[in-house]
Design a protein around this motif. Structure first.
Motif, PDB file in Angstrom:
ATOM      1  N   ARG A 234       9.482  22.081   2.132  1.00 39.47           N
ATOM      2  CA  ARG A 234       8.767  22.881   3.123  1.00 39.47           C
ATOM      3  C   ARG A 234       7.270  22.624   3.041  1.00 39.47           C
ATOM      4  NH1 ARG A 234      11.060  28.146   2.340  1.00 39.47           N
ATOM      5  NH2 ARG A 234       9.670  28.311   0.544  1.00 39.47           N
ATOM      6  N   GLY A 235       6.792  22.328   1.852  1.00 40.11           N
ATOM      7  CA  GLY A 235       5.371  22.066   1.665  1.00 40.11           C
ATOM      8  C   GLY A 235       4.950  20.641   1.960  1.00 40.11           C
ATOM      9  N   GLY A 236       5.939  19.785   2.270  1.00 47.44           N
ATOM     10  CA  GLY A 236       5.613  18.417   2.637  1.00 47.44           C
ATOM     11  C   GLY A 236       5.760  17.386   1.536  1.00 47.44           C
ATOM     12  N   SER A 237       6.185  17.806   0.356  1.00 49.28           N
ATOM     13  CA  SER A 237       6.434  16.831  -0.706  1.00 49.28           C
ATOM     14  C   SER A 237       7.668  16.017  -0.363  1.00 49.28           C
ATOM     15  CB  SER A 237       6.629  17.538  -2.050  1.00 49.28           C
ATOM     16  OG  SER A 237       5.459  18.227  -2.419  1.00 49.28           O
ATOM     17  N   THR A 238       7.606  14.726  -0.660  1.00 46.54           N
ATOM     18  CA  THR A 238       8.708  13.833  -0.295  1.00 46.54           C
ATOM     19  C   THR A 238       9.253  13.090  -1.510  1.00 46.54           C
ATOM     20  OG1 THR A 238       7.131  12.079   0.215  1.00 46.54           O
ATOM     21  CG2 THR A 238       7.838  13.483   2.043  1.00 46.54           C
ATOM     22  N   ASN A 239      10.482  12.638  -1.353  1.00 45.30           N
ATOM     23  CA  ASN A 239      11.136  11.840  -2.386  1.00 45.30           C
ATOM     24  C   ASN A 239      12.016  10.822  -1.672  1.00 45.30           C
ATOM     25  OD1 ASN A 239      11.852  11.051  -4.978  1.00 45.30           O
ATOM     26  ND2 ASN A 239      13.609  12.426  -5.041  1.00 45.30           N
ATOM     27  N   TYR A 240      12.026   9.584  -2.186  1.00 46.29           N
ATOM     28  CA  TYR A 240      12.756   8.513  -1.523  1.00 46.29           C
ATOM     29  C   TYR A 240      13.647   7.766  -2.513  1.00 46.29           C
ATOM     30  CZ  TYR A 240       9.353   9.164   2.227  1.00 46.29           C
ATOM     31  OH  TYR A 240       8.579   9.701   3.227  1.00 46.29           O
ATOM     32  N   ALA A 241      14.745   7.255  -2.000  1.00 42.16           N
ATOM     33  CA  ALA A 241      15.550   6.329  -2.780  1.00 42.16           C
ATOM     34  C   ALA A 241      14.733   5.056  -2.978  1.00 42.16           C
ATOM     35  CB  ALA A 241      16.846   6.013  -2.038  1.00 42.16           C
ATOM     36  N   ASP A 242      14.912   4.433  -4.117  1.00 39.45           N
ATOM     37  CA  ASP A 242      14.134   3.228  -4.421  1.00 39.45           C
ATOM     38  C   ASP A 242      14.307   2.153  -3.347  1.00 39.45           C
ATOM     39  OD1 ASP A 242      14.605   3.358  -8.047  1.00 39.45           O
ATOM     40  OD2 ASP A 242      13.143   4.344  -6.728  1.00 39.45           O
ATOM     41  N   SER A 243      15.492   2.087  -2.761  1.00 37.43           N
ATOM     42  CA  SER A 243      15.802   1.033  -1.798  1.00 37.43           C
ATOM     43  C   SER A 243      15.024   1.166  -0.491  1.00 37.43           C
ATOM     44  CB  SER A 243      17.301   1.029  -1.496  1.00 37.43           C
ATOM     45  OG  SER A 243      17.710   2.281  -0.986  1.00 37.43           O
ATOM     46  N   VAL A 244      14.441   2.337  -0.233  1.00 40.67           N
ATOM     47  CA  VAL A 244      13.736   2.528   1.041  1.00 40.67           C
ATOM     48  C   VAL A 244      12.261   2.855   0.855  1.00 40.67           C
ATOM     49  CG1 VAL A 244      15.884   3.348   2.096  1.00 40.67           C
ATOM     50  CG2 VAL A 244      14.195   5.010   1.287  1.00 40.67           C
ATOM     51  N   LYS A 245      11.820   2.974  -0.371  1.00 43.86           N
ATOM     52  CA  LYS A 245      10.405   3.303  -0.621  1.00 43.86           C
ATOM     53  C   LYS A 245       9.481   2.271   0.029  1.00 43.86           C
ATOM     54  CE  LYS A 245      10.706   5.932  -4.928  1.00 43.86           C
ATOM     55  NZ  LYS A 245      10.472   5.919  -6.394  1.00 43.86           N
ATOM     56  N   GLY A 246       8.469   2.772   0.692  1.00 40.99           N
ATOM     57  CA  GLY A 246       7.510   1.892   1.361  1.00 40.99           C
ATOM     58  C   GLY A 246       7.942   1.450   2.741  1.00 40.99           C
ATOM     59  N   ARG A 247       9.200   1.731   3.113  1.00 40.88           N
ATOM     60  CA  ARG A 247       9.698   1.322   4.432  1.00 40.88           C
ATOM     61  C   ARG A 247      10.066   2.525   5.307  1.00 40.88           C
ATOM     62  NH1 ARG A 247      14.305  -1.367   4.913  1.00 40.88           N
ATOM     63  NH2 ARG A 247      15.265  -0.509   3.004  1.00 40.88           N
ATOM     64  N   PHE A 248      10.538   3.584   4.687  1.00 36.06           N
ATOM     65  CA  PHE A 248      10.978   4.783   5.424  1.00 36.06           C
ATOM     66  C   PHE A 248      10.006   5.926   5.167  1.00 36.06           C
ATOM     67  CE2 PHE A 248      15.863   3.901   5.564  1.00 36.06           C
ATOM     68  CZ  PHE A 248      15.608   2.641   6.091  1.00 36.06           C
ATOM     69  N   THR A 249       9.855   6.788   6.166  1.00 40.75           N
ATOM     70  CA  THR A 249       9.031   7.978   6.031  1.00 40.75           C
ATOM     71  C   THR A 249       9.768   9.178   6.600  1.00 40.75           C
ATOM     72  OG1 THR A 249       6.990   6.678   6.259  1.00 40.75           O
ATOM     73  CG2 THR A 249       6.829   9.059   6.583  1.00 40.75           C
ATOM     74  N   ILE A 250       9.948  10.194   5.776  1.00 42.23           N
ATOM     75  CA  ILE A 250      10.592  11.426   6.219  1.00 42.23           C
ATOM     76  C   ILE A 250       9.530  12.459   6.551  1.00 42.23           C
ATOM     77  CG2 ILE A 250      10.833  12.347   3.868  1.00 42.23           C
ATOM     78  CD1 ILE A 250      13.487  13.617   4.768  1.00 42.23           C
ATOM     79  N   SER A 251       9.794  13.249   7.578  1.00 43.79           N
ATOM     80  CA  SER A 251       8.872  14.321   7.939  1.00 43.79           C
ATOM     81  C   SER A 251       9.668  15.460   8.559  1.00 43.79           C
ATOM     82  CB  SER A 251       7.795  13.819   8.910  1.00 43.79           C
ATOM     83  OG  SER A 251       8.386  13.344  10.104  1.00 43.79           O
ATOM     84  N   ARG A 252       9.039  16.618   8.655  1.00 48.36           N
ATOM     85  CA  ARG A 252       9.696  17.763   9.271  1.00 48.36           C
ATOM     86  C   ARG A 252       8.689  18.514  10.123  1.00 48.36           C
ATOM     87  NH1 ARG A 252      11.675  21.517   4.444  1.00 48.36           N
ATOM     88  NH2 ARG A 252      11.900  23.141   6.048  1.00 48.36           N
TER      89      ARG A 252
END
Length: 122
Positions: A53-71
Motif C-alpha cells: 500500500r505504501g508503494g514498496s515493491t518486490n520482484y522475482a529475479d527473472s524480471v528485475k529491471g524489466r517489469f514494473t508493478i504499480s497500484r
C-alpha cells in the motif's frame, strides 16, 4: 472477497512491451499487498511482483529491471508494465491480494481470476 479481472495480455515479439491491468471489484486501499503471478504451461504458478500500500515493491529475479508493478488505490487497480519481453515470459498472468509471512513467503488471499495470456514470440 474482492473479485479481480486481468486484462492487457496479447502476442508480442521478443524485446517488446505490454502493460497489464488488474481491476478490483471493490476498494483495494485496505489491502496491504497486491501481486502479479504467472503460470506457464506445465509449470507451477509463480510470483512475479508485489507492491505494498505504501508503494514498496518486490520482484522475482527473472524480471528485475524489466517489469514494473504499480497500484492506483483511487482506481482500484494494479498494473504490470513489462518491457524487454523474452519468450520465457510467455504465461497466463494473474493478480491477487497476498500476505507476506514472517518467513518471507507470499500467500495468495483471494480467488483466482481468469488471468490474461501473454505470448512472446522469438
Amino acid at each position: 472477497q474482492v473479485q479481480l479481472e486481468e486484462s492487457g495480455g496479447g502476442l508480442v515479439q521478443a524485446g517488446g512491451s505490454l502493460r497489464l491491468s488488474c481491476a478490483a471489484s471493490r476498494s483495494i486501499f485496505s489491502i496491504n499487498t497486491m501481486a502479479w503471478y504467472r503460470q506457464a504451461p506445465g509449470k507451477q504458478r509463480e510470483l512475479v511482483a508485489a507492491v505494498t500500500r505504501g508503494g514498496s515493491t518486490n520482484y522475482a529475479d527473472s524480471v528485475k529491471g524489466r517489469f514494473t508493478i504499480s497500484r492506483d488505490n483511487a482506481k482500484n487497480a494494479v498494473y504490470l508494465q513489462m518491457s524487454s519481453l523474452k519468450p520465457e515470459d510467455t504465461a497466463v498472468y494473474y493478480c491477487n491480494a497476498v500476505l507476506l509471512s514472517d518467513s518471507g513467503n507470499y500467500y495468495a488471499l483471494g480467488r483466482w481470476g481468469q488471468g490474461t495470456q501473454v505470448t512472446v514470440s522469438v
